[in-house]
Design an enzyme around this catalytic site. Sequence first.
Site, mmCIF file in Angstrom:
data_model
loop_
_atom_site.group_PDB
_atom_site.id
_atom_site.type_symbol
_atom_site.label_atom_id
_atom_site.label_comp_id
_atom_site.label_asym_id
_atom_site.label_seq_id
_atom_site.Cartn_x
_atom_site.Cartn_y
_atom_site.Cartn_z
ATOM 1 N N HIS A 135 9.923 7.657 29.564
ATOM 2 C CA HIS A 135 8.775 8.236 30.349
ATOM 3 C C HIS A 135 7.439 8.163 29.637
ATOM 4 O O HIS A 135 6.507 8.697 29.863
ATOM 5 C CB HIS A 135 8.941 9.691 31.004
ATOM 6 C CG HIS A 135 10.365 9.947 31.564
ATOM 7 N ND1 HIS A 135 11.362 10.435 30.731
ATOM 8 C CD2 HIS A 135 10.766 9.578 32.581
ATOM 9 C CE1 HIS A 135 12.589 10.337 31.705
ATOM 10 N NE2 HIS A 135 11.935 9.993 33.019
HETATM 11 S S1 FES Z 1 9.655 10.332 27.490
HETATM 12 FE FE1 FES Z 1 11.165 11.191 29.056
HETATM 13 S S2 FES Z 1 12.865 11.264 27.778
HETATM 14 FE FE2 FES Z 1 11.474 10.451 26.387
#
Ligand code: FES
Length: 170
Positions: A135
Site C-alpha cells: 500500500h
Molecule cells: S503499506 Fe500496507 S502492508 Fe505495507
Amino acid sequence: MSTDPNRRDFIYIAAGAGAAGAVVMTLFPLIGQMNPAADTLALASIEYDLSKVTEGQQVVIKWRSKPLFVRYRTPKEIKEAQDVDIKTLRDPQTDAQRVKAGHEQYLIVVGVCTHLGCVPNFGLGEYGGWLCPCHGSVYDTSGRIRQGPAPLNLLVPDYTFLTDTKIKVG
Ligand code: FES
C-alpha cells in the site's frame, strides 16, 4: 487414639506434606507443557556476523519466522537519517535511538511493514530506505515511516554486540 500432642502434630504435618506433594506432582506435567520446545528456544535468539554485509548492502536473515533486515549504511545514508527533524515524524525517534552508539553504520530492523505486515523492498521510495509494495508505505534510511499508511517505524529488535562485528539478536 493417642492424646499425645506431639504425636498428633506429627501426623498433621505429614499429611499436609503429602497433600502438597500431590499438588506439585499434578502441576509439574502442566508446567512442563507450557515450556517452549528446545527448537523454539534455539530460534528465540540468533547470532550473526556483520562482516558478511558490505557497505550499502542489506542482508535478510530469518529470526523468529520473520525477515530481519541487516543494513550496512553508507555515510550519506547515516547523515540523511541523522539530519531529520524528528518533530516532522509520525513515529518520532532519533536515528541514535535506533542504532547502537559506535556502530551507526548498522541498522537492524524487523522487515515487516507496520501497516499490514508485507515485506518492504530495499532502497526504494523517496527516502532511500524501503518501499512497501502493498500500500505504498515509505521508510527512510533509519527505517522510520515517512509516507503511506503504516503507523509506526520498522521495529528494531533487542540485540547486543558480542564483538565489534558479531551481534546477538533476541
Ligand atoms: S503499506 Fe500496507 S502492508 Fe505495507
